[in-house]
Design a protein around this motif. Structure first.
Motif, PDB file in Angstrom:
ATOM      1  N   GLN A 260       0.826  -1.209   0.000  1.00 56.77           N
ATOM      2  CA  GLN A 260       0.000   0.000   0.000  1.00 56.77           C
ATOM      3  C   GLN A 260       0.861   1.260   0.000  1.00 56.77           C
ATOM      4  O   GLN A 260       0.561   2.238  -0.698  1.00 56.77           O
ATOM      5  CB  GLN A 260      -0.922   0.001   1.219  1.00 56.77           C
ATOM      6  N   GLU A 263       2.314   1.868  -3.480  1.00 60.37           N
ATOM      7  CA  GLU A 263       1.271   2.376  -4.383  1.00 60.37           C
ATOM      8  C   GLU A 263       0.978   3.846  -4.100  1.00 60.37           C
ATOM      9  O   GLU A 263       0.893   4.668  -5.016  1.00 60.37           O
ATOM     10  CB  GLU A 263       0.009   1.527  -4.204  1.00 60.37           C
ATOM     11  N   ASN A 264       0.821   4.185  -2.815  1.00 62.33           N
ATOM     12  CA  ASN A 264       0.545   5.575  -2.446  1.00 62.33           C
ATOM     13  C   ASN A 264       1.685   6.503  -2.864  1.00 62.33           C
ATOM     14  O   ASN A 264       1.451   7.602  -3.380  1.00 62.33           O
ATOM     15  CB  ASN A 264       0.350   5.682  -0.931  1.00 62.33           C
ATOM     16  N   GLU A 267       1.894   7.182  -6.693  1.00 60.99           N
ATOM     17  CA  GLU A 267       0.825   8.076  -7.148  1.00 60.99           C
ATOM     18  C   GLU A 267       1.044   9.497  -6.639  1.00 60.99           C
ATOM     19  O   GLU A 267       0.841  10.472  -7.380  1.00 60.99           O
ATOM     20  CB  GLU A 267      -0.535   7.547  -6.681  1.00 60.99           C
ATOM     21  N   ILE A 377      -0.065   4.692   4.955  1.00 58.23           N
ATOM     22  CA  ILE A 377      -1.114   3.884   4.325  1.00 58.23           C
ATOM     23  C   ILE A 377      -2.474   4.579   4.331  1.00 58.23           C
ATOM     24  O   ILE A 377      -3.500   3.955   4.048  1.00 58.23           O
ATOM     25  CB  ILE A 377      -1.231   2.499   4.988  1.00 58.23           C
ATOM     26  N   GLU A 378      -2.510   5.889   4.646  1.00 58.90           N
ATOM     27  CA  GLU A 378      -3.775   6.605   4.586  1.00 58.90           C
ATOM     28  C   GLU A 378      -4.328   6.576   3.151  1.00 58.90           C
ATOM     29  O   GLU A 378      -3.604   6.273   2.198  1.00 58.90           O
ATOM     30  CB  GLU A 378      -3.586   8.064   5.022  1.00 58.90           C
ATOM     31  N   HIS A 379      -5.576   6.934   2.989  1.00 59.60           N
ATOM     32  CA  HIS A 379      -6.149   6.960   1.637  1.00 59.60           C
ATOM     33  C   HIS A 379      -5.444   8.030   0.805  1.00 59.60           C
ATOM     34  O   HIS A 379      -5.245   9.160   1.265  1.00 59.60           O
ATOM     35  CB  HIS A 379      -7.657   7.227   1.677  1.00 59.60           C
ATOM     36  N   ILE A 380      -5.089   7.678  -0.411  1.00 57.68           N
ATOM     37  CA  ILE A 380      -4.324   8.584  -1.273  1.00 57.68           C
ATOM     38  C   ILE A 380      -5.063   9.889  -1.526  1.00 57.68           C
ATOM     39  O   ILE A 380      -4.439  10.957  -1.625  1.00 57.68           O
ATOM     40  CB  ILE A 380      -3.958   7.893  -2.611  1.00 57.68           C
ATOM     41  N   ASP A 381      -6.390   9.851  -1.610  1.00 56.38           N
ATOM     42  CA  ASP A 381      -7.162  11.082  -1.858  1.00 56.38           C
ATOM     43  C   ASP A 381      -6.987  12.075  -0.714  1.00 56.38           C
ATOM     44  O   ASP A 381      -6.908  13.289  -0.927  1.00 56.38           O
ATOM     45  CB  ASP A 381      -8.647  10.763  -2.050  1.00 56.38           C
ATOM     46  N   ASP A 382      -6.934  11.554   0.506  1.00 53.70           N
ATOM     47  CA  ASP A 382      -6.761  12.426   1.672  1.00 53.70           C
ATOM     48  C   ASP A 382      -5.345  12.994   1.736  1.00 53.70           C
ATOM     49  O   ASP A 382      -5.155  14.159   2.116  1.00 53.70           O
ATOM     50  CB  ASP A 382      -7.072  11.657   2.953  1.00 53.70           C
TER      51      ASP A 382
END
Length: 395
Positions: A260, A263-264, A267, A377-382
């Protein structure tokens, strides 16, 4: 052969001699009330004995050693109290007064001080080379060179060392090779695949993964780990039972976390490259990185470490922009360390410029607008939204 995700859960279970699914915390200094003198002698003299005295070893450390050796494709592993304990113990198990060591110019700050000040004070000569230039490694070799110490990707400038090329040089000249694999983790890179002799980690970082412990690890041959263990008995940097247990728990999710994080980070690095207020993005996973091809050859993933350099008409403006951005961020914490589930950001010039060679302070090691990011590992949008609102404050 089991997959790594399974090994992370089950490797070394033979050291849990209870029926508990999760190994207990062995919160004791002395483990064995021996029934015979022969039994006590056996445990007192055994390498990393898990049932004698804590400085020698404990059952959780034995389980960790089994697991880390499997991850790094080594014969054995040794656990210690911190990453610097692992580095210093491994080095001091390799060299003595009169020997020569080759190291990179870019290293973790405490390791830099260790090589620049500690080793020379004890009669060990050290030569610093550009890790991107194999010719410098070759030119630095002397008759008394016993160790080449590497870190790739390096902290915090994210340069890559050609492990295979260095190994070829070292074997030709009978030189021991040691790599700090903290930034990559064994999920993304296994240096022993390229002929490296031994590996060290600050297990505080990706291996632990939750910013709640300090630990170090050395992975190598049984012979080398025995030498390192004997040094550790005298240096005394034993890993505490609680931190040992926390590290074993953290490792169970290592593969999931690293996937994760990789991936983050990719991006986020790509996204940051399109921002007007960001002058430069450095990430080994981007084709724009000058060593991207080499990184792709020796790494399976590109880690969560990246850096950005903020735009500014001069260094002071870039510094002010960095300070402003740090103040505005809400999810990214302005904190040292790296490799945890949470995203962190820090200002290298504030932390590392003071550790550079005395007399060179007029030439800062790092630009004042440079920020190092450890992606979690936080959400990428945030993560994007937090950086977006902070970047808007400096435009």
């Amino acid at each position: 052969m089991r997959k790594v995700e399974t090994d992370l859960i089950h490797e070394g279970e033979q050291y849990n001699d209870t029926r508990a699914v999760t190994p207990p915390i062995y919160q004791t200094a002395t483990y064995l009330a021996a029934e015979t003198m022969e039994e006590q002698l056996s445990d007192a003299t055994g390498t990393k004995s898990p049932y004698f005295y804590h400085r020698h070893g404990n059952p959780t450390n034995s389980q960790l050693g089994e697991l880390l050796a499997k991850l790094e494709k080594s014969e054995d592993a040794l656990l210690l109290a911190t990453g610097m304990a692992a580095i210093s113990t491994a080095v001091l198990a390799t060299v003595v007064a009169g020997d020569h060591v080759i190291v990179q110019k870019a290293h973790y700050a405490a390791a830099q001080v260790f090589f620049r000040e500690f080793l020379p004070a004890y009669g060990i000569e050290v030569t610093h080379v550009d890790q991107t230039n194999i010719a410098e490694f070759e030119q630095a070799i002397q008759k008394n060179t016993k160790l080449i110490y590497l870190e790739t990707p390096s902290n915090p400038n994210l340069e890559i060392t050609d492990l295979e090329a260095v190994t070829q040089l070292a074997r030709k000249n009978q030189i021991f090779t040691l790599v700090d694999n903290t930034f990559a983790s064994p999920i993304n890179q296994t240096p022993i695949d390229f002929g490296i002799d031994a590996v060290v980690h600050s297990a505080t970082k990706y291996l632990g993964g939750h910013s709640d412990l300090t630990a170090g690890a050395i992975c190598g041959s049984k012979e080398f780990i025995h030498k390192a263990w004997r040094r550790s008995l005298l240096l005394g940097a034993s890993l505490s039972p609680m931190d040992s247990w926390l590290l074993l728990r953290g490792l169970k999710t290592l593969s999931l976390r690293i996937k994760q994080i990789n991936e983050n980070a990719l991006e986020l690095a790509t996204w940051l490259g399109g921002k007007k207020s960001v002058q430069k993005v450095t990430y080994v996973g981007l084709p724009s990185h000058p060593q991207h091809a080499l990184a792709s050859k020796q790494m399976r993933g590109f880690t969560g470490m990246l850096s950005i350099e903020l735009a500014g008409e001069d260094e002071q403006k870039a510094y002010a922009n960095a300070q402003r951005l740090l103040e505005k961020l809400e999810i990214f914490a302005n904190a040292v360390s790296l490799g945890g589930v949470e995203s962190l950001i820090t200002h290298p010039a504030s932390l590392w410029n003071s550790t550079q060679q005395p007399g060179t302070q007029s030439k800062p090691a790092f630009p004042l607008g440079l920020l190092r990011i450890s992606v979690g590992i936080e959400h990428i949008d945030d993560l994007k939204a937090d950086l977006q609102q902070a970047l808007e404050s400096i435009q």
